[in-house]
Scaffold this motif. Structure first.
Motif, mmCIF file in Angstrom:
data_model
loop_
_atom_site.group_PDB
_atom_site.id
_atom_site.type_symbol
_atom_site.label_atom_id
_atom_site.label_comp_id
_atom_site.label_asym_id
_atom_site.label_seq_id
_atom_site.Cartn_x
_atom_site.Cartn_y
_atom_site.Cartn_z
ATOM 1 N N ILE A 175 -5.163 -4.419 -7.142
ATOM 2 C CA ILE A 175 -4.190 -4.258 -8.238
ATOM 3 C C ILE A 175 -3.078 -3.334 -7.763
ATOM 4 O O ILE A 175 -3.331 -2.339 -7.087
ATOM 5 C CB ILE A 175 -4.888 -3.673 -9.494
ATOM 6 N N SER A 176 -1.852 -3.682 -8.115
ATOM 7 C CA SER A 176 -0.714 -2.824 -7.774
ATOM 8 C C SER A 176 -0.372 -1.918 -8.944
ATOM 9 O O SER A 176 -0.151 -2.398 -10.056
ATOM 10 C CB SER A 176 0.511 -3.682 -7.434
ATOM 11 N N ASP A 177 -0.340 -0.612 -8.708
ATOM 12 C CA ASP A 177 0.263 0.330 -9.664
ATOM 13 C C ASP A 177 1.604 0.707 -9.032
ATOM 14 O O ASP A 177 1.658 1.567 -8.150
ATOM 15 C CB ASP A 177 -0.653 1.547 -9.838
ATOM 16 N N PRO A 178 2.676 0.041 -9.431
ATOM 17 C CA PRO A 178 3.965 0.270 -8.767
ATOM 18 C C PRO A 178 4.743 1.441 -9.361
ATOM 19 O O PRO A 178 5.933 1.599 -9.073
ATOM 20 C CB PRO A 178 4.704 -1.056 -9.013
ATOM 21 N N VAL A 179 4.096 2.232 -10.206
ATOM 22 C CA VAL A 179 4.824 3.325 -10.857
ATOM 23 C C VAL A 179 4.495 4.719 -10.303
ATOM 24 O O VAL A 179 5.400 5.538 -10.122
ATOM 25 C CB VAL A 179 4.670 3.291 -12.400
ATOM 26 N N HIS A 180 3.203 4.990 -10.013
ATOM 27 C CA HIS A 180 2.859 6.370 -9.660
ATOM 28 C C HIS A 180 3.368 6.835 -8.303
ATOM 29 O O HIS A 180 3.433 8.037 -8.056
ATOM 30 C CB HIS A 180 1.353 6.609 -9.802
ATOM 31 N N GLY A 181 3.717 5.896 -7.422
ATOM 32 C CA GLY A 181 4.288 6.303 -6.142
ATOM 33 C C GLY A 181 5.804 6.381 -6.182
ATOM 34 O O GLY A 181 6.457 6.555 -5.147
ATOM 35 N N ASN A 182 6.374 6.252 -7.359
ATOM 36 C CA ASN A 182 7.840 6.199 -7.472
ATOM 37 C C ASN A 182 8.391 7.156 -8.524
ATOM 38 O O ASN A 182 9.307 6.828 -9.260
ATOM 39 C CB ASN A 182 8.271 4.764 -7.818
ATOM 40 N N THR A 183 7.809 8.344 -8.583
ATOM 41 C CA THR A 183 8.272 9.314 -9.579
ATOM 42 C C THR A 183 9.256 10.280 -8.928
ATOM 43 O O THR A 183 9.051 10.703 -7.795
ATOM 44 C CB THR A 183 7.065 10.092 -10.156
ATOM 45 N N ARG A 184 10.347 10.595 -9.613
ATOM 46 C CA ARG A 184 11.301 11.580 -9.101
ATOM 47 C C ARG A 184 11.781 12.432 -10.280
ATOM 48 O O ARG A 184 11.587 12.069 -11.439
ATOM 49 C CB ARG A 184 12.500 10.898 -8.435
ATOM 50 N N VAL A 185 12.386 13.567 -9.963
ATOM 51 C CA VAL A 185 12.914 14.425 -11.027
ATOM 52 C C VAL A 185 14.430 14.293 -11.047
ATOM 53 O O VAL A 185 15.110 14.513 -10.039
ATOM 54 C CB VAL A 185 12.487 15.894 -10.826
ATOM 55 N N ALA A 186 14.965 13.885 -12.185
ATOM 56 C CA ALA A 186 16.418 13.716 -12.331
ATOM 57 C C ALA A 186 17.035 15.029 -12.797
ATOM 58 O O ALA A 186 16.323 15.962 -13.184
ATOM 59 C CB ALA A 186 16.697 12.613 -13.344
ATOM 60 N N ASP A 187 18.359 15.085 -12.771
ATOM 61 C CA ASP A 187 19.059 16.267 -13.290
ATOM 62 C C ASP A 187 18.600 16.525 -14.719
ATOM 63 O O ASP A 187 18.375 15.589 -15.476
ATOM 64 C CB ASP A 187 20.582 16.030 -13.292
ATOM 65 N N GLY A 200 4.308 3.554 -3.213
ATOM 66 C CA GLY A 200 5.720 3.328 -2.932
ATOM 67 C C GLY A 200 5.858 2.169 -1.945
ATOM 68 O O GLY A 200 4.963 1.951 -1.114
ATOM 69 N N ALA A 201 6.960 1.449 -2.035
ATOM 70 C CA ALA A 201 7.117 0.200 -1.272
ATOM 71 C C ALA A 201 6.980 0.403 0.233
ATOM 72 O O ALA A 201 6.258 -0.327 0.922
ATOM 73 C CB ALA A 201 8.466 -0.437 -1.595
ATOM 74 N N GLU A 202 7.653 1.424 0.734
ATOM 75 C CA GLU A 202 7.708 1.611 2.184
ATOM 76 C C GLU A 202 6.328 1.902 2.770
ATOM 77 O O GLU A 202 5.897 1.265 3.738
ATOM 78 C CB GLU A 202 8.649 2.775 2.469
ATOM 79 N N LYS A 203 5.634 2.862 2.147
ATOM 80 C CA LYS A 203 4.300 3.223 2.632
ATOM 81 C C LYS A 203 3.318 2.079 2.428
ATOM 82 O O LYS A 203 2.403 1.888 3.219
ATOM 83 C CB LYS A 203 3.801 4.476 1.912
ATOM 84 N N LEU A 204 3.522 1.325 1.362
ATOM 85 C CA LEU A 204 2.621 0.209 1.097
ATOM 86 C C LEU A 204 2.740 -0.853 2.195
ATOM 87 O O LEU A 204 1.730 -1.372 2.681
ATOM 88 C CB LEU A 204 2.926 -0.382 -0.279
ATOM 89 N N ARG A 228 10.135 -2.371 -8.772
ATOM 90 C CA ARG A 228 10.256 -3.770 -8.378
ATOM 91 C C ARG A 228 10.009 -3.935 -6.868
ATOM 92 O O ARG A 228 9.304 -4.858 -6.437
ATOM 93 C CB ARG A 228 11.676 -4.218 -8.750
ATOM 94 N N ALA A 229 10.554 -3.005 -6.080
ATOM 95 C CA ALA A 229 10.396 -3.086 -4.622
ATOM 96 C C ALA A 229 8.919 -2.936 -4.231
ATOM 97 O O ALA A 229 8.442 -3.605 -3.317
ATOM 98 C CB ALA A 229 11.235 -2.018 -3.942
ATOM 99 N N GLU A 230 8.206 -2.050 -4.923
ATOM 100 C CA GLU A 230 6.790 -1.871 -4.572
ATOM 101 C C GLU A 230 5.976 -3.112 -4.929
ATOM 102 O O GLU A 230 5.108 -3.544 -4.168
ATOM 103 C CB GLU A 230 6.195 -0.624 -5.256
ATOM 104 N N LEU A 231 6.284 -3.705 -6.085
ATOM 105 C CA LEU A 231 5.576 -4.928 -6.471
ATOM 106 C C LEU A 231 5.840 -6.054 -5.474
ATOM 107 O O LEU A 231 4.938 -6.781 -5.077
ATOM 108 C CB LEU A 231 6.044 -5.375 -7.852
ATOM 109 N N ARG A 232 7.106 -6.157 -5.080
ATOM 110 C CA ARG A 232 7.466 -7.209 -4.120
ATOM 111 C C ARG A 232 6.710 -6.997 -2.807
ATOM 112 O O ARG A 232 6.154 -7.941 -2.228
ATOM 113 C CB ARG A 232 8.979 -7.193 -3.881
ATOM 114 N N ALA A 233 6.660 -5.732 -2.367
ATOM 115 C CA ALA A 233 5.934 -5.412 -1.120
ATOM 116 C C ALA A 233 4.459 -5.789 -1.254
ATOM 117 O O ALA A 233 3.853 -6.333 -0.334
ATOM 118 C CB ALA A 233 6.088 -3.928 -0.802
#
Ligand code: PEP
Ligand code: MN
Length: 475
Positions: free
Chosen positions: A377-389, A352-356, A401-406
């Motif tokens: 290598i950046s895996d910008p997906v696994h730190g950004n999973t959430r459960v929607a309604d 995730g961007a912040e922790k990264l 995008r934010a994690e990649l930028r970070a």
């Protein structure tokens, strides 16, 4: 060099059909000898328990006799490319399903993922003027680590689904029984997948002069389609120019592509059975894929997955979340790449961007201080999973995008090379991740939500990410 193009059989490199009982390889700590089965002496997390030992033995015996899926020469050609990336020359693009499945298997599914990876790679190569190393999470990406061993639904508890090569998704006791023969079934699907990937790579589909013909239906009328067409026109212009000055545009470099495979090294009986000794060098290779990575949940220093991977000649990866300290990372590197060979090991960061922004500088500093050669290598997906309604597991494009930028920002600050990106994506028009110009929202997730595991970027979102990376890489 362009020798030993990936996915082309290397006839000079025979492989032993079954592993002899002993072989040695140096360990980081100089401890016990490595063999293809020495992982059995360590704790293997996330490993399915098979109730019938005889069934397991029969399945493994079958796999001991099957043909290798990849060849040592191909593996070495990937290693050479990764070595160049570790020196700042190139960028890795890894992509594919979270989990391959029997249900989704179809040549069109493979074609669509392959095509979008090629389109992303083209955009990124043109944007960065750097070689892009293309690796599919394909032809082996079945087994999944789970956060809980059991799943409870309406008061009923059953073993968790662990991927189609372990058990089945349906919520019944029969489906959730671990079946070792599913490894054999998965192997045969991998063989078909690789066969078609080899055909796409070298049989004309990947010819750069056909890049206009690579179907854009999935993005028709969108911003990505018009940007892609503009870029394709520029590439065409360059090709015409090259032709005019006498460059052979029908050469192998322009008409075929080196495409490699990788998956999480999780299900060790399968990996062991496909591990063979290269007859030309005597080295052991896990012939289930060109590259293998160890996941965030199984990368324990004294665990079976590090024990197994330390002995194989393939390029390796390891997934790292914010839980990994700099000291731990150095010890992982010492275990997985004791000789500090460039290109051998990729650190796949996913937090995730912040922790990264908080953690990555310390990790890079440790690696720099110890003089370790790694590919970041950046895996910008696994730190950004959430459960929607509605219970849909999803990921928001803005967070990816934010994690990649970070990731790029931190590497700029540290003077290190951002070496690649690893994403869960598909070429199809699924609605599993929200946002991006595709405009998938929490409300529309249900429309085409297909994955049995983690949510994937759809074709449009993946291509959009390709453009973003290309722009960033040029800075
Ligand atoms: C994955 O790549 O699907 C996965 C399980 O990743 P991680 O080990 O980073 O959680
Ligand atoms: Mn996943």
């Amino acid at each position: 060099s362009s020798t030993g193009g990936s996915l082309r059989p290397q006839t000079s490199l025979g492989v032993a059909s079954s592993p002899p009982a002993t072989a040695s390889s140096s360990s980081a700590t100089g401890d016990a000898e490595w063999t293809p089965s020495s992982w059995k002496n360590a704790v293997a997390k996330q490993m399915p328990v098979y109730e019938d030992e005889a069934e397991l033995e029969e399945a493994v015996a079958t796999l001991n006799g099957v043909a290798p899926l990849v060849f040592a020469g191909e593996v070495r050609s990937l290693h050479e490319k990764l070595a160049r990336v570790s020196q700042g020359q190139g960028f890795v693009l890894m992509g594919g399903d979270c989990a391959e499945s029997f249900k989704e298997f179809h040549v069109n599914h493979i074609r669509d993922s392959f095509r979008v990876i090629m389109q992303m790679a083209l955009v990124m190569t043109f944007g960065s003027a750097m070689p892009v190393v293309k690796i599919g999470r394909m032809a082996g990406q079945f087994a999944k680590p789970r956060s809980a061993p059991d799943e409870v639904k309406d008061g009923v508890s059953l073993p968790s689904y662990r991927g189609d090569n372990v058990n089945r998704e349906d919520f019944t006791p029969e489906a959730r029984r671990n079946d070792p023969f599913l490894m054999v079934k998965a192997y045969y699907q991998c063989a078909q997948t690789l066969n078609i990937l080899r055909a796409f790579s070298t049989g004309g589909f990947a010819d750069i002069s056909r890049l206009h013909a690579w179907n854009l239906d999935f993005v028709e009328g969108t911003e990505e389609a018009s940007r892609y067409r503009k870029l394709a026109a520029k590439v065409d212009e360059s090709l015409r120019f090259m032709k005019a000055i006498g460059v052979d545009t029908g050469s192998k470099e322009l008409t075929t592509v080196d495409f490699y495979t990788a998956h999480e090294c999780l299900l060790l009986p399968y990996e062991q059975a496909l591990t063979r000794q290269d007859s030309t060098t005597g080295k052991w290779y896990d012939c289930s894929a060109h590259m293998l990575w160890v996941g965030e949940r199984t990368r324990d220093l004294d665990g079976a997955h590090l024990e197994f991977t330390r002995g194989i000649g393939n390029p390796l990866g390891v997934k790292i979340s914010d839980k990994c300290t700099p000291e731990e990372l150095i010890r992982i590197i010492d275990t997985m790449n004791p000789q500090n060979v460039p290109g051998k090991l990729s650190i796949i960061v996913r937090m995730g961007a912040e922790k990264l922004r908080k953690n990555l500088p310390g990790l890079i500093r440790a690696v720099q201080r110890e003089g370790k050669a790694v590919v970041w290598i950046s895996d910008p997906v696994h730190g950004n999973t959430r459960v929607a309604d509605g219970g849909y597991k999803t990921r928001d494009f803005v967070n990816i995008r934010a994690e990649l930028r970070a990731f790029f920002d931190v590497h700029d600050e540290m003077g290190s090379h951002p070496g690649g990106v690893h994403v869960e994506m598909t070429g199809e028009d699924v609605t599993e991740c929200t946002g991006g110009e595709s405009g998938v929202s929490d409300e529309t997730l249900k429309d085409r939500y297909i994955t049995a595991c983690d949510p994937r970027l759809n074709g449009q979102q993946a291509l959009e990410l390709g453009f973003l990376i290309a722009e960033r890489m040029r800075l």
